[in-house]
Write a protein that holds these residues in place. Structure first.
Motif, PDB file in Angstrom:
ATOM      1  N   SER A 305      -3.769 -10.727  -7.475  1.00 44.11           N
ATOM      2  CA  SER A 305      -2.981 -10.089  -6.430  1.00 44.11           C
ATOM      3  C   SER A 305      -2.357  -8.823  -6.996  1.00 44.11           C
ATOM      4  O   SER A 305      -1.772  -8.847  -8.085  1.00 44.11           O
ATOM      5  N   SER A 307       0.223  -5.578  -5.842  1.00 47.29           N
ATOM      6  CA  SER A 307       1.183  -5.143  -4.833  1.00 47.29           C
ATOM      7  C   SER A 307       1.828  -3.843  -5.295  1.00 47.29           C
ATOM      8  O   SER A 307       2.293  -3.746  -6.447  1.00 47.29           O
ATOM      9  N   TYR A 308       1.865  -2.862  -4.357  1.00 42.32           N
ATOM     10  CA  TYR A 308       2.404  -1.553  -4.720  1.00 42.32           C
ATOM     11  C   TYR A 308       3.250  -1.016  -3.572  1.00 42.32           C
ATOM     12  O   TYR A 308       2.754  -0.867  -2.445  1.00 42.32           O
ATOM     13  N   ASN A 315       4.413  -1.011   1.978  1.00 37.14           N
ATOM     14  CA  ASN A 315       3.923  -1.766   0.822  1.00 37.14           C
ATOM     15  C   ASN A 315       2.452  -2.108   1.054  1.00 37.14           C
ATOM     16  O   ASN A 315       2.047  -2.480   2.161  1.00 37.14           O
ATOM     17  N   GLN A 317      -0.766  -4.434  -0.368  1.00 40.20           N
ATOM     18  CA  GLN A 317      -1.101  -5.601  -1.181  1.00 40.20           C
ATOM     19  C   GLN A 317      -2.570  -5.934  -1.028  1.00 40.20           C
ATOM     20  O   GLN A 317      -3.116  -5.922   0.085  1.00 40.20           O
TER      21      GLN A 317
END
Length: 380
Positions: A305, A307-308, A315, A317
């Protein structure tokens, strides 16, 4: 239906009692709507909606003792937009309905509630009482009718005891129903260790093979003792590191269902790139065998996973699961935009038409195959 009437009666009584005592209460809710395009389904376009009204009330007995309640319902429906065969489904059912007595170190909660624990994030061996999908942005799961006691020690250790009864649906990793006329029970002890925490868990369940046509050929017994033992630990080192494991044993021979073992090893780290890229990696091994810990009938999955955060409101993901035995990959992408009380989700997925991931093989799982989904959520 009878339980539904009791649910509504409990709601009205709770409001009356708390109002009479001039205690605080709050009404909130979550309204969500979605559109889904899934070309691998016979009905490839779907529209749906859900509303979760929630009432919370509390009465403070003194500075150290509190009585509070939570009652919520799940109102949902969806419909296909296929021109030759429109179809609509929907339901109204209790979502949470519990009452709790608590002090600074003790909590006693009874009713329809969520019980979950463990360290793993994607592949959860200790998913004993819920069915949360890590790809679901709302993290919805039905509750269990249960009583739960938790005691918190001064050194941050905690002790759990629970009893479940009257739950007709399978939960967690279960594939065979529970005997509803007999109780389930278990407990958990969690304690702090250097740089993290560690816990052991146990659960007993009477399995009703006679209630399942799919498994009645293995056993016809209406009450077979099932024992579960769990272990989990999480350490906060340079990276986050966790181990979670569960062993389930049936007291009678049921072939490969006699002993089931799940072990997950995971880690996460936030790279200092841009706004911070958080990566989570998990590896799980699943084994179902007649002999305990023989590992002669295993399945292995990996999960990644990423996420940024893109600015303040957005956001991104992405999640990938890899089934090494079947050489298949499950792909999921989610963009989220957050306003004050309104959230938008745009999701896309490209998965096998038939799920092989343990715990995610439900027939109503709409992440099967390929598709896109737009969801709008309003919290008030």
């Amino acid at each position: 239906m009878k339980r539904g009437y009791l649910f509504l009666l409990g709601w009205m009584l709770s409001i009356s009692i708390l109002s009479a005592q001039k205690s605080s209460f709050r009404y909130s809710g979550q309204l969500s709507g979605w559109g889904l395009y899934a070309p691998d389904y016979a009905s490839d376009v779907w529209l749906g909606g859900r509303y979760l009204p929630q009432f919370n009330g509390q009465y403070r007995l003194d500075e150290n003792r509190l009585f509070d309640v939570e009652i919520s319902a799940n109102l949902f429906g969806d419909m296909s937009l296929r021109f030759d065969e429109d179809r609509m489904t929907g339901d109204i059912k209790p979502y949470r309905a519990w009452a709790r007595y608590s002090t600074s170190q003790l909590e006693i909660r009874a009713g329809l509630q969520k019980i979950n624990f463990g360290s793993a994030m994607m592949f959860r061996p200790l998913m004993w009482f819920d069915k949360m999908d890590p790809r679901d942005p709302l993290q919805l799961t039905d509750g269990m009718w249960a009583g739960l006691l938790r005691y918190y020690f001064l050194n941050n250790a905690n002790l759990w005891f629970w009893v479940l009864m009257g739950n007709k649906d399978i939960k967690g990793w279960e594939s065979v129903p529970t005997n509803r006329k007999q109780p389930e029970a278990g407990g958990r002890f969690q304690w702090p260790v250097s740089q993290g925490e560690m816990a052991v868990s146990y659960h007993f369940r009477p399995v009703d093979f006679g209630a399942s046509s799919a498994y009645s050929s293995l056993l016809s017994d209406r009450s077979v003792a099932e024992h579960r033992i769990g272990f989990d630990t999480k350490l906060n080192l340079t990276v986050g590191l966790w181990l979670e494991a569960s062993w389930t044993h049936l007291a009678k021979d049921a072939g490969i269902m006699t002993n089931q073992t799940l072990i997950t090893l995971g880690t996460d780290y936030t790279f200092p790139w841009g706004n911070g890229l958080t990566a989570t990696l998990e590896q799980v091994v699943f084994d179902g065998s007649r002999q305990a810990f023989s590992f002669d009938n295993t399945a292995t999955f990996s999960g990644l996973s990423l996420s940024y955060p893109i600015g303040i409101f957005d956001n991104l993901q992405g999640m990938v699961y890899v089934d090494w035995a079947n050489h298949e990959a499950y792909n999921f992408l989610n963009w989220q935009r957050q306003y004050n009380s309104l959230t938008f989700y745009l999701m896309a997925y490209w998965n096998p038409a038939r799920f092989s991931i343990p715990g995610m093989t439900s027939a109503d799982n709409r992440f099967m195959g390929k598709g896109m989904q737009l969801m709008v959520v309003w919290n008030h």
